[in-house]
Write an enzyme that holds these catalytic residues in place. Sequence first.
Site, PDB file in Angstrom:
ATOM      1  N   ARG A 159      -5.536   0.786  12.180  1.00 50.61           N
ATOM      2  CA  ARG A 159      -5.807  -0.029  10.581  1.00 50.61           C
ATOM      3  C   ARG A 159      -6.485  -1.311  10.581  1.00 50.61           C
ATOM      4  O   ARG A 159      -5.741  -2.989   9.957  1.00 50.61           O
ATOM      5  CB  ARG A 159      -4.574  -0.949  10.373  1.00 50.61           C
ATOM      6  CG  ARG A 159      -3.478   0.654  10.456  1.00 50.61           C
ATOM      7  CD  ARG A 159      -3.564   1.208   8.298  1.00 50.61           C
ATOM      8  NE  ARG A 159      -2.956   2.420   8.395  1.00 50.61           N
ATOM      9  CZ  ARG A 159      -2.770   3.823   9.197  1.00 50.61           C
ATOM     10  NH1 ARG A 159      -3.800   3.615  10.125  1.00 50.61           N
ATOM     11  NH2 ARG A 159      -1.716   4.499   8.987  1.00 50.61           N
ATOM     12  N   SER A 209       2.879   1.660   3.429  1.00 45.42           N
ATOM     13  CA  SER A 209       3.615   0.863   4.633  1.00 45.42           C
ATOM     14  C   SER A 209       3.261  -0.977   4.016  1.00 45.42           C
ATOM     15  O   SER A 209       1.680  -0.918   4.271  1.00 45.42           O
ATOM     16  CB  SER A 209       3.109   1.399   5.513  1.00 45.42           C
ATOM     17  OG  SER A 209       3.801   2.797   5.944  1.00 45.42           O
ATOM     18  N   GLU A 278       0.625  -5.133   6.618  1.00 48.25           N
ATOM     19  CA  GLU A 278      -0.001  -4.212   6.305  1.00 48.25           C
ATOM     20  C   GLU A 278      -1.031  -4.336   4.773  1.00 48.25           C
ATOM     21  O   GLU A 278      -2.228  -4.178   4.586  1.00 48.25           O
ATOM     22  CB  GLU A 278       0.014  -2.403   6.502  1.00 48.25           C
ATOM     23  CG  GLU A 278      -1.266  -1.886   6.459  1.00 48.25           C
ATOM     24  CD  GLU A 278      -0.518  -0.467   7.206  1.00 48.25           C
ATOM     25  OE1 GLU A 278       0.232  -0.042   7.928  1.00 48.25           O
ATOM     26  OE2 GLU A 278      -1.298   0.541   6.026  1.00 48.25           O
TER      27      GLU A 278
END
Length: 285
Positions: A159, A209, A278
């Site tokens: 990520r 998420s 995130e």
Amino acid sequence: MTLHLIPDYDLSKHTWLGVGGKADFFAEVESEADLISFLKNSQCPITILGAGSNVLIRDGGIAGVVLKLGKSLQNITIEGDKIIAGAGTKLMDIAGKAANAGLTGFEFMEGIPGTLGGGLASNAGAFGGKLSDLLQEISFIDFQGNKKIISDFSDWGYRSSPWAKKGIFWGAVLRAKGQEDTDKIRFLMNEYHTKRVATQPQGVRTAGSTFKNPPNTSAGFLLEKSGLKGYKKGKAEMSAKHANFLVNNGATATELEDFVEEVRAIVAEREGVKLEWEVQCLGRR
Ligand SMILES: Cc1cc2nc3c(=O)[nH]c(=O)nc-3n(C[C@H](O)[C@H](O)[C@H](O)COP(=O)(O)OP(=O)(O)OC[C@H]3O[C@@H](n4cnc5c(N)ncnc54)[C@H](O)[C@@H]3O)c2cc1C
């Protein structure tokens, strides 16, 4: 031609969480020449928005100009084992086209509702796959209007993309992992779809998420262990189906952000882990 700037543009309708104030100015970008000319002649702060599936835009809106890639950046061409796509293309469309062409490696994109550009900004991934595993080349325009071709992906991680927030992803060449029977590819994509339906909230306002997974554990596990699965405050909720999914039942951006910060503090206190967002929080409170 130049960009058509719209003042005081409501951004909430462009986000999955359904919150966010106004952009000082908003424009859809269709041509590289227009974009480069605009960037070379503008001193304004620039923010780029994809499908809005990984952002929490604050109630005070976004200063400067918010750009969104238009229809001409939604295109996919297949050449042998390569997929060439504009950054406005949906990841799920890429997965679908790859499946039809019998190209493997793209299956993980099934169920990720963002664009290629947004995916490149976070190195989107799922089920053990991630975009950087497939990348061969990216065309990128920095905020000063300089075009670059990126072909080294060795420092792209979980990520994380070293080019995020430095400019605009314009398009990419992705290389398949191999050839496979279309039915087998579709079967795997269906399995991923079924897993998502079984484990993630459906038909709600969410941005996926909320936190990144810390090394060797998952954010969902830590949230659940902290007693936060299904935790609600006002109209904000950590899903009872998947503890790492923030659900907006009608809260403001400020309420959502404060709620997530509270949840973060609880996990830090109970589990000793500082979770990292995130979801990207953008703009002014
Ligand atoms: C139900 C659901 C499930 C999800 N599942 C997953 C998953 O399994 N895996 C996963 O990784 N993510 C997942 N996500 C999060 C999200 O879909 C991905 O991060 C997606 O790649 C974001 O793309 P976007 O176009 O929506 O980007 P946006 O949310 O619009 O933007 C995200 C960030 O990317 C930047 N950005 C957008 N476009 C560009 C561009 N062209 N150039 C430069 N920067 C840009 C923005 O400035 C912002 O900082 C999920 C989200 C939802 C709602």
